[in-house]
Scaffold this active site. Structure first.
Site, PDB file in Angstrom:
ATOM      1  N   ARG A 137      -0.242  -4.100  -5.201  1.00 32.85           N
ATOM      2  CA  ARG A 137       1.106  -4.588  -4.918  1.00 32.85           C
ATOM      3  C   ARG A 137       1.364  -6.017  -5.364  1.00 32.85           C
ATOM      4  O   ARG A 137       2.369  -6.289  -6.039  1.00 32.85           O
ATOM      5  CB  ARG A 137       1.421  -4.440  -3.430  1.00 32.85           C
TER       6      ARG A 137
ATOM      7  N   CYS B  51      -0.950  -9.361  -1.116  1.00 32.45           N
ATOM      8  CA  CYS B  51      -1.169  -8.036  -0.521  1.00 32.45           C
ATOM      9  C   CYS B  51      -2.570  -8.015   0.095  1.00 32.45           C
ATOM     10  O   CYS B  51      -3.084  -9.066   0.474  1.00 32.45           O
ATOM     11  CB  CYS B  51      -0.951  -6.917  -1.546  1.00 32.45           C
TER      12      CYS B  51
ATOM     13  N   ASP C  20       1.364   0.774   0.607  1.00 34.50           N
ATOM     14  CA  ASP C  20       0.179   0.644  -0.226  1.00 34.50           C
ATOM     15  C   ASP C  20      -0.004   1.930  -1.029  1.00 34.50           C
ATOM     16  O   ASP C  20      -0.217   2.990  -0.449  1.00 34.50           O
ATOM     17  CB  ASP C  20      -1.038   0.396   0.656  1.00 34.50           C
TER      18      ASP C  20
END
Length: 167
Positions: free
Chosen positions: A17, A11, A133
């Site tokens: 993430r 990420c 996100d």
């Protein structure tokens, strides 16, 4: 024993993430009996969070869902990571583009490509597979991210199993 199949999740800063995906995949692979045959780790395309632990909200949501959250430190992806990974799972099309700029190996994929309920897209629409996100959101945003990660985990496990069978 043969070398493990190696999966890297990626990420932006490696605190939300990608470590969430790392935790979920390790648990699912262990449940499938592949924990010793598949290695999973995570990185970020940025060094802005280097050395920081997993985001406290990501950690809380993972624990709430029954996952064990290890101590870990964020780090930026390296050329060595890309050279040793058998499968690189980017959280967004932007991450995938940055990773593909660093390697010509055909190992970079979007994580949600492995989610059977995700939309079918071509190269121009890859952003439709982005995992949002949760950083600027609240706990529900982290729960949504976890749900997206969990939705693709079975497909990743199946892909790892198939790759191991071909070795």
């Amino acid at each position: 024993m043969a070398s493990p199949f190696r999966i890297m999740t990626v990420c932006t800063g490696n605190i939300c993430r990608s470590p969430m995906a790392e935790v979920v995949l390790k648990a699912r692979l262990a449940e499938a009996g592949l924990g010793d045959a598949v290695e999973v780790w995570s990185t970020g395309v940025s060094s802005e969070e280097h050395g920081n632990p997993i985001d406290r909200r990501a950690s809380a949501v993972l624990r709430e869902a029954g996952y064990t959250v290890p101590r870990r430190s964020a780090r930026r992806v390296t050329a060595a990571d890309l050279g040793s990974a058998d499968l690189v799972l980017a959280m967004t099309a932007g991450h995938a583009r940055r990773l593909r700029d660093l390697t010509d190996r055909p190992v970079v994929h979007l994580y949600r490509e492995f989610d059977p309920a995700a939309p079918a897209v071509d190269g121009l629409d890859e952003h439709l597979l982005d995992i949002d996100d949760p950083w600027y959101g609240g706990m529900d945003d982290f729960r949504t991210t976890l749900a997206q990660v969990e939705a693709g985990a079975g497909g990743v496990v199946a892909a790892a199993r198939e790759a191991l069978a071909r070795r």
